[in-house]
Write an enzyme that holds these catalytic residues in place. Structure first.
Site, PDB file in Angstrom:
ATOM      1  N   PRO A   2       0.817  -1.212   0.000  1.00 61.28           N
ATOM      2  CA  PRO A   2       0.000   0.000   0.000  1.00 61.28           C
ATOM      3  C   PRO A   2       0.852   1.264   0.000  1.00 61.28           C
ATOM      4  O   PRO A   2       1.913   1.311   0.632  1.00 61.28           O
ATOM      5  CB  PRO A   2      -0.799  -0.113   1.305  1.00 61.28           C
ATOM      6  N   GLU A   3       0.395   2.275  -0.725  1.00 56.43           N
ATOM      7  CA  GLU A   3       1.093   3.551  -0.712  1.00 56.43           C
ATOM      8  C   GLU A   3       0.563   4.396   0.445  1.00 56.43           C
ATOM      9  O   GLU A   3      -0.420   4.039   1.119  1.00 56.43           O
ATOM     10  CB  GLU A   3       0.933   4.242  -2.058  1.00 56.43           C
ATOM     11  N   LYS A  52       4.285   4.883   5.251  1.00 56.07           N
ATOM     12  CA  LYS A  52       3.616   3.588   5.232  1.00 56.07           C
ATOM     13  C   LYS A  52       3.513   2.971   6.624  1.00 56.07           C
ATOM     14  O   LYS A  52       3.229   1.770   6.758  1.00 56.07           O
ATOM     15  CB  LYS A  52       4.354   2.656   4.271  1.00 56.07           C
ATOM     16  N   ARG A 133      13.702   8.562  11.625  1.00 60.69           N
ATOM     17  CA  ARG A 133      14.336   7.799  10.549  1.00 60.69           C
ATOM     18  C   ARG A 133      13.615   7.956   9.223  1.00 60.69           C
ATOM     19  O   ARG A 133      14.185   7.668   8.165  1.00 60.69           O
ATOM     20  CB  ARG A 133      14.397   6.310  10.928  1.00 60.69           C
ATOM     21  N   ASN A 174       5.310   3.035  -5.894  1.00 60.14           N
ATOM     22  CA  ASN A 174       5.655   2.918  -7.305  1.00 60.14           C
ATOM     23  C   ASN A 174       4.713   3.705  -8.212  1.00 60.14           C
ATOM     24  O   ASN A 174       5.126   4.236  -9.241  1.00 60.14           O
ATOM     25  CB  ASN A 174       5.659   1.442  -7.703  1.00 60.14           C
ATOM     26  N   ARG A 270      12.565  -2.503  -8.726  1.00 57.25           N
ATOM     27  CA  ARG A 270      11.155  -2.151  -8.919  1.00 57.25           C
ATOM     28  C   ARG A 270      10.921  -1.777 -10.374  1.00 57.25           C
ATOM     29  O   ARG A 270      11.795  -1.195 -11.029  1.00 57.25           O
ATOM     30  CB  ARG A 270      10.765  -0.964  -8.020  1.00 57.25           C
TER      31      ARG A 270
END
Length: 293
Positions: A2-3, A52, A133, A174, A270
């Site tokens: 999932p984005e 995410k 991070r 993506n 990817r």
């Protein structure tokens, strides 16, 4: 995977149903049972998304006890990964079926988490370390495009690769990577340090609007009004991902703008999609594709 817009939507759905409520938490699968017991019967204080990553806050003390408030908050940290699903429903929870890592219930709602990459109980300090991070998130109020640009400007790695680096910018996957590069005519193989600041600021604003629209619509649409199926008198996209897009998963089909076949290649593991005419090459693809950080 999932984005980021999906995780923000999940955070909003969970917030609407559970924040302020005393929640029952269990782990029918058993793998999160000890941690679920520590928040079972506690009040949910809020939800949060960063890229995410999803965070669910619970008062450390049971209702009426000591220790409530921000300093006494426990957080459930969730990362869905490739296979995780978190379903949120209204109504009475049915008997558990399948591998449910975490189940949340209150009067009138339930939520089931299956197959996440991460599901852990963390402290406030550990949560803060995770935020530090991660790169800025276009959907968060504290998201700062200058921080992301500073990191991009230090690297000669292709900008198309770095847009998927969650330490650079959090939440872009993506689809948004391919589409925002196309919408701004940026060669995905362009060394990130050569990306003009003005172009980056425009891309950030675009991502903010596109991802917010994705939260609202529960799907990714990136084509402008003049390029919709209705406006162009073309067939709508038929794809498991849904949504109208310019280049993502449109390899070898003609570009909606110029008619050039959309190209695809692997970039750092990817699949990349781009139009070589609308996104003119900065360097030969073979040379650019050989760059590594």
């Amino acid at each position: 995977m999932p984005e980021g817009h999906t995780i923000h939507r999940l955070a909003a759905d969970l917030h609407a149903r559970f924040t302020g409520a005393v929640v029952s938490a269990s782990s029918p699968q058993g793998r999160f049972a000890d941690s679920a017991a520590l928040v079972d019967g506690h009040r949910m204080t809020g939800t949060e998304a960063h890229g995410k990553h999803l965070f669910l806050g619970f008062d450390a003390a049971r209702p009426g006890g000591a220790g409530a408030g921000p300093a006494g908050t426990r957080w459930v940290h969730i990362h869905l990964g490739l296979y995780g699903k978190f379903t949120v429903r209204d109504g009475e929870a049915p008997p558990p079926r399948g591998q449910i890592r975490l189940r949340l219930t209150d009067e009138g709602h339930y939520a089931d988490l299956r197959g996440p990459n991460t599901c852990e109980l963390i402290t406030r300090g550990e949560k803060q370390q995770l935020h530090q991070r991660l790169g800025p998130d276009p959907l968060r109020e504290d998201g700062d495009p200058a921080v992301a640009y500073e990191r991009l400007a230090r690297s000669s790695v292709a900008v198309g690769a770095l847009l998927l680096d969650q330490k650079i910018i959090a939440g872009v996957g993506n689809i948004y990577r391919a589409e925002v590069l196309f919408r701004h005519g940026v060669d995905p193989y362009l060394p990130a340090k050569l990306l003009p600041r003005r172009t980056w600021d425009e891309m950030w604003r675009d991502l903010t609007e596109l991802m917010a629209a994705g939260v609202a619509a529960k799907r990714i649409d990136t084509v402008r009004p003049e390029h919709t199926p209705e406006a162009m008198n073309r067939e709508p996209r038929v794809d498991g991902h849904g949504g109208e897009v310019y280049v993502y998963r449109r390899a070898h089909r003609t570009c909606l703008i110029c008619g050039t076949p959309v190209r695809t290649a692997e970039m750092f593991g990817r699949n990349l999609f781009w139009c070589p005419t609308c996104q003119p090459a900065h360097a030969p693809a073979a040379e650019a594709g050989s760059r590594r950080s």
